[in-house]
Design an enzyme around this catalytic site. Sequence first.
Site, PDB file in Angstrom:
ATOM      1  CE  LYS A  54      78.889  27.358  18.460  1.00 48.34           C
ATOM      2  NZ  LYS A  54      79.246  27.901  19.799  1.00 48.34           N
ATOM      3  CE  LYS A 109      86.183  27.777  15.712  1.00 51.39           C
ATOM      4  NZ  LYS A 109      85.763  29.173  16.065  1.00 51.39           N
ATOM      5  CD  GLU A 150      88.843  31.109  17.641  1.00 52.11           C
ATOM      6  OE1 GLU A 150      87.695  30.900  17.215  1.00 52.11           O
ATOM      7  OE2 GLU A 150      89.462  30.308  18.378  1.00 52.11           O
TER       8      GLU A 150
END
Length: 300
Positions: A141, A173, A203
Amino acid sequence: MTAALRPELPALLAEEQVKAALLEDLGRAGDVTTLATIGPDMTATAHMSVREAGVIAGLELARTAFRLIDPSIRFEALAADGDRVAPGTAIAQISGRARGVLSAERVGLNFLMHLSGIATYTAKFADEIAHTAAKVCCTRKTIPGLRALEKYAVRLGGGSNHRYGLDDAVLIKDNHIAVSGGVAGAIRAARAYCGHLVKVEVEVDGVAQLREALTAAPDVVLLDNMGPDLLREAVAINAGHWGLAAADYAADPRRTLLEASGNVKIETIRAIAETGVDYISTSKITMAAPTLDIGLDVSI
């Protein structure tokens, strides 16, 4: 243990970024204010000074801005990237033809203020967990086009870099798991596809997924949005899976590394680090960092 060297920004990378910023600022006619009011032979000396405490990042970018505008301008750094400085500290002296000094000022300051802000904010997070073995990490990000620069600033602030993009590491993810059909299967598929130098992280959102993930031996497990109690349980599960006593856990290179992520704040990172996780990733250090107040003052 050997101390880590300070990161360095490749000169070519700095030049490309600064050139694009100068072209954006100069537009179609150049700095019309300076051209209209300052004669071509006028000279000036200026100092860049910080107005609040912080960590410096981006001096080479500032130097490049003045050089590209006018190669005869002299830029003398009075500090180094990574230095922690007090309010009022002069970090650079610039001297030469006044037109160039004034035209490059804003671009140089923009890079310095933005990157120093990230380095300073990262340092606050890193300081909060300095008593633990955990490292604070950035994420993907970042402002488009500035990722390499922002990740450089994170390292200067005492943080660590997560992957730079989609191509340098595997991060499986929740949506990958949903489509592929399972945690362990996704890990094994990634191992089969990628070379031996590519790290594989997955994840998970609970201990059941963590236990399944450990059966496929990923390099890292990302523990998503777990509170301190659940994170401590995850650390214990990881130790138990590898048959490690608590005293041996942190130093054993065989075990899977654990990364905590999800809504990490300056107010919560200490408690997260004290659970025993290895890494704590947060977008806050790049996306929420305020700029560091730096000014340029001319003295004729």
